[in-house]
Write an enzyme that holds these catalytic residues in place. Structure first.
Site, PDB file in Angstrom:
ATOM      1  N   LYS A  54      52.941  60.530  58.836  1.00 33.79           N
ATOM      2  CA  LYS A  54      52.396  60.794  57.504  1.00 33.79           C
ATOM      3  C   LYS A  54      52.611  62.261  57.122  1.00 33.79           C
ATOM      4  O   LYS A  54      52.988  62.575  55.989  1.00 33.79           O
ATOM      5  CB  LYS A  54      50.899  60.435  57.463  1.00 33.79           C
ATOM      6  CG  LYS A  54      50.658  58.928  57.540  1.00 33.79           C
ATOM      7  CD  LYS A  54      49.215  58.562  57.791  1.00 33.79           C
ATOM      8  CE  LYS A  54      49.090  57.056  58.032  1.00 33.79           C
ATOM      9  NZ  LYS A  54      47.752  56.619  58.433  1.00 33.79           N
ATOM     10  N   GLN A  98      42.055  59.499  60.160  1.00 35.51           N
ATOM     11  CA  GLN A  98      42.731  58.418  60.868  1.00 35.51           C
ATOM     12  C   GLN A  98      41.729  57.594  61.681  1.00 35.51           C
ATOM     13  O   GLN A  98      40.943  58.135  62.456  1.00 35.51           O
ATOM     14  CB  GLN A  98      43.813  59.016  61.797  1.00 35.51           C
ATOM     15  CG  GLN A  98      44.673  57.985  62.490  1.00 35.51           C
ATOM     16  CD  GLN A  98      45.552  57.180  61.539  1.00 35.51           C
ATOM     17  OE1 GLN A  98      46.137  57.720  60.603  1.00 35.51           O
ATOM     18  NE2 GLN A  98      45.642  55.879  61.767  1.00 35.51           N
ATOM     19  N   ASP A 121      43.073  56.725  50.951  1.00 41.10           N
ATOM     20  CA  ASP A 121      43.207  55.422  51.607  1.00 41.10           C
ATOM     21  C   ASP A 121      42.463  54.335  50.825  1.00 41.10           C
ATOM     22  O   ASP A 121      42.555  53.157  51.159  1.00 41.10           O
ATOM     23  CB  ASP A 121      42.617  55.477  53.036  1.00 41.10           C
ATOM     24  CG  ASP A 121      43.692  55.747  54.076  1.00 41.10           C
ATOM     25  OD1 ASP A 121      44.876  55.507  53.772  1.00 41.10           O
ATOM     26  OD2 ASP A 121      43.352  56.199  55.191  1.00 41.10           O
TER      27      ASP A 121
END
Ligand code: NAP
Length: 292
Positions: A54, A98, A121
């Site tokens: 990412k 994460q 997200d």
């Protein structure tokens, strides 16, 4: 006739190209590049690889990557403090924590503490609520990638029968809201659905997100349907999807492979979300007179 195989890598590359141009424009407007903060807690090797990819993708399109890697023994309180600092930072447009997090931390508490306007997200209840209500906000990356894949094939969901297999918060439910928002007639299936094949055969757009290898057999696919296979299942035969590809490709009109279909879209949409978050924050700051 065999279906068109949708090339997720090519669609993702085209999204990244679009994002790169938007980053350039936004950097000139803001006087700084859009910034994505990544938080990697502990030393889970798979998470480390995902976060590295990412960050590399950010750098490729000109997004500033701001990385934090607290020790795996960090307390929930200290992690909340870090998220709070990132929420308050003007340099940070998007925040990605994460998952999974270590056992001493309640992931839901951390996710819920994210500023919804930086929730790239799309995982906070506020983001989910905005999406369910059809209000503007940040949308989870994989579901958004599915919509891009459909658009890449010229498939307009409006008026079509769409069936989703799976009702998770990460995939099934947001895809439901996106397809409904695009005016499809949407049915969602799950483990209690009585006759899965019968429902799936109605689908002009079929999205499989059950995490069950080759659950969707060729006879469950309506001839000419667009089939999006989200499943990523590690088996003795390697990585396989939720759709029996070899059988379905003979019936469908278009189908995504696994790997190389939905997978590549997720990071591309994260970049697109970071730019969207920066743009929305900049607009909100301009209206309120605050710095962006
Ligand atoms: P999940 O949270 O495990 O949810 C699976 C869903 O499928 C549940 O709603 C479950 O029903 C339903 N289901 C399970 N077995 C079924 C069956 N036999 N018939 C009908 N429905 C069934 O999974 P997820 O997080 O949504 O992920 C789904 C798959 O997508 C996984 O393989 C995951 O690895 C993959 N994935 C890929 C990407 C990517 O970037 N490519 C991103 C995210 C996820 P119940 O609710 O009734 O239990």
């Amino acid at each position: 006739m065999a279906a068109t195989v949708i090339d997720g890598k090519a669609v993702a590359a085209s999204v990244c190209g679009r994002v790169r141009a938007e980053v350039e424009e936004l950097t000139a407007e803001l006087g700084r590049p859009p910034g994505l903060a990544t938080v990697l807690v502990g030393d889970d090797p798979a998470s480390a690889i995902y976060v590295r990819r990412k960050r590399e993708a950010c750098e490729e399109v000109g997004i500033r990557s701001i990385h934090h890697e607290p020790d795996g023994s960090i307390s929930q309180e200290d992690l909340l403090e870090l998220v709070g600092e990132l929420n308050d930072s003007d340099e940070v447009d998007g925040i990605l924590v994460q998952l999974p997090l270590p056992d001493q931390i309640d992931s839901a508490v951390i996710v819920n503490s994210l500023d919804p306007d930086k929730d790239v997200d799309g995982l906070t209840p506020i983001s989910a609520g905005r999406l369910a209500r059809g209000e503007p906000g940040l949308v989870p990356c994989t579901p958004q990638g599915i919509m891009e894949l459909l658009a890449s094939q010229g498939v307009d969901p409006s008026g079509r029968e769409a069936v989703i297999v799976g009702r998770s918060n990460l995939v099934g439910r947001p895809v439901f809201s996106l397809l409904l928002g695009a005016n499809a007639t949407v049915t969602i299936c799950h483990s209690r659905t009585r006759d899965l094949g019968e429902v799936c055969r109605r689908a002009e757009i079929l999205v499989a997100a059950a995490g069950q290898p080759r659950l969707i057999t060729g006879d469950m696919v309506r001839p000419g349907a667009t089939v999006i296979d989200v499943g990523t299942n590690r088996t003795d035969d390697g990585l396989v999807g939720d759709v029996d590809f070899d059988a379905a490709v003979e019936v469908a009109g278009a189908i995504t492979p696994v790997p190389g279909g939905v997978g590549p879209m997720t990071i591309a949409m994260l970049l697109a979300n970071t730019v969207e978050a920066a743009r929305l924050r900049h607009k909100a700051a301009a209206t309120s007179g605050r710095p962006s």
